[in-house]
Design a protein around this motif. Structure first.
Motif, PDB file in Angstrom:
ATOM      1  N   LEU A  85       0.833  -1.209   0.000  1.00  0.00           N
ATOM      2  CA  LEU A  85       0.000   0.000   0.000  1.00  0.00           C
ATOM      3  C   LEU A  85       0.862   1.252   0.000  1.00  0.00           C
ATOM      4  N   LEU A  86       1.901   1.263   0.836  1.00  0.00           N
ATOM      5  CA  LEU A  86       2.794   2.419   0.882  1.00  0.00           C
ATOM      6  C   LEU A  86       3.469   2.650  -0.463  1.00  0.00           C
ATOM      7  N   GLN A  87       3.869   1.567  -1.117  1.00  0.00           N
ATOM      8  CA  GLN A  87       4.505   1.677  -2.432  1.00  0.00           C
ATOM      9  C   GLN A  87       3.535   2.252  -3.452  1.00  0.00           C
ATOM     10  N   THR A  88       2.311   1.775  -3.450  1.00  0.00           N
ATOM     11  CA  THR A  88       1.319   2.268  -4.404  1.00  0.00           C
ATOM     12  C   THR A  88       1.035   3.753  -4.197  1.00  0.00           C
ATOM     13  N   LEU A  89       0.945   4.153  -2.937  1.00  0.00           N
ATOM     14  CA  LEU A  89       0.657   5.553  -2.632  1.00  0.00           C
ATOM     15  C   LEU A  89       1.889   6.444  -2.782  1.00  0.00           C
ATOM     16  N   GLY A  90       3.068   5.831  -2.847  1.00  0.00           N
ATOM     17  CA  GLY A  90       4.291   6.611  -2.990  1.00  0.00           C
ATOM     18  C   GLY A  90       4.667   7.356  -1.724  1.00  0.00           C
ATOM     19  N   VAL A  91       4.427   6.710  -0.569  1.00  0.00           N
ATOM     20  CA  VAL A  91       4.744   7.333   0.720  1.00  0.00           C
ATOM     21  C   VAL A  91       5.676   6.430   1.517  1.00  0.00           C
ATOM     22  N   ASN A  92       6.167   6.954   2.635  1.00  0.00           N
ATOM     23  CA  ASN A  92       7.187   6.230   3.403  1.00  0.00           C
ATOM     24  C   ASN A  92       6.692   5.612   4.700  1.00  0.00           C
TER      25      ASN A  92
END
Length: 228
Positions: free
Chosen positions: A204-211
């Motif tokens: 999910l973090l990868q898809t949203l582009g967040v850390n």
């Protein structure tokens, strides 16, 4: 909601440890809108014994502040009941030496508070999503007796926001994160292993582009994917 009696049961955090480097010697009051934000901020304190109260409404926070001296108040502008800016004003009236940091979920400082001398630091939600570590910077600034406004509040320009498409599973995990669940609780809810739940969160973090989870939930809110 009052999370204060349960602070010692919180798990360790997988966030960027936004507050761990800050030396705080006195009591900290935390008032956040919703269980997720409350839990996320509390879990970023290395020594949770400093947290004197962790609540989601104005009146409960003021009640705690009336009992003993506090050094720092961290709150959101929107609360489940009450207003974070008004909470900050009343708190400073009660404890003049209290330092105040407001996380502005609305990305603005209302005109009536813009020049308020008691409003030490304000952080725009958009800047947290943009990963500029403004909450850490704000706490460091006020602990050093300085004022602070995060980048978009100083410039008036919000960071660019891209909203990717999520899979049904990613939406499900985002909803569970926003409700304040840990990986263990997500695993139980989805009837999967804790390792699988962690994998879902990482994807999910990868898809949203967040850390981190805080950024994920805040970005989900900004993109209209969830509410807290």
């Amino acid at each position: 909601m009052d999370l204060t009696p349960f602070l010692d049961t919180l798990e360790g955090t997988s966030l960027d440890q936004i507050l761990l480097s800050v030396a705080i010697s006195g009591k900290v009051a935390i008032a956040m809108k919703g269980r997720f934000l409350l839990r996320a901020v509390c879990e970023n304190f290395q020594d949770r014994s400093h947290i004197g109260c962790a609540v989601t409404d104005e009146s409960s926070c003021l009640a705690y502040l009336a009992r003993e001296p506090y050094e720092l108040l961290i709150c959101t502008d929107r609360l489940e009941e009450g207003n974070g800016f008004e909470l900050s004003r009343k708190a400073r009236e009660a404890q003049p030496h209290l330092k105040v940091v407001v996380l502005a979920l609305g990305d603005v400082i209302p005109a009536e508070y813009a020049e308020a001398p008691w409003l030490d630091a304000v952080v725009a939600e958009a800047d947290v999503v943009d990963d500029q570590r403004p909450l850490q910077a704000a706490v460091i600034a006020v602990m050093g007796n300085h004022s602070y406004r995060s980048p978009s509040l100083r410039t008036g320009i919000l960071p660019y926001l891209s909203c990717p498409r999520l899979t049904p599973r990613e939406y499900e995990v985002l909803d569970l994160l926003a409700s304040g669940m840990s990986d263990r609780e997500i695993a139980r809810s989805l009837v999967v292993s804790e390792e699988t739940a962690r994998t879902y969160t990482k994807r999910l973090l990868q898809t949203l582009g967040v850390n981190n989870r805080l950024q994920a939930v805040l970005k989900g809110m900004r993109c209209g994917m969830i509410q807290i």
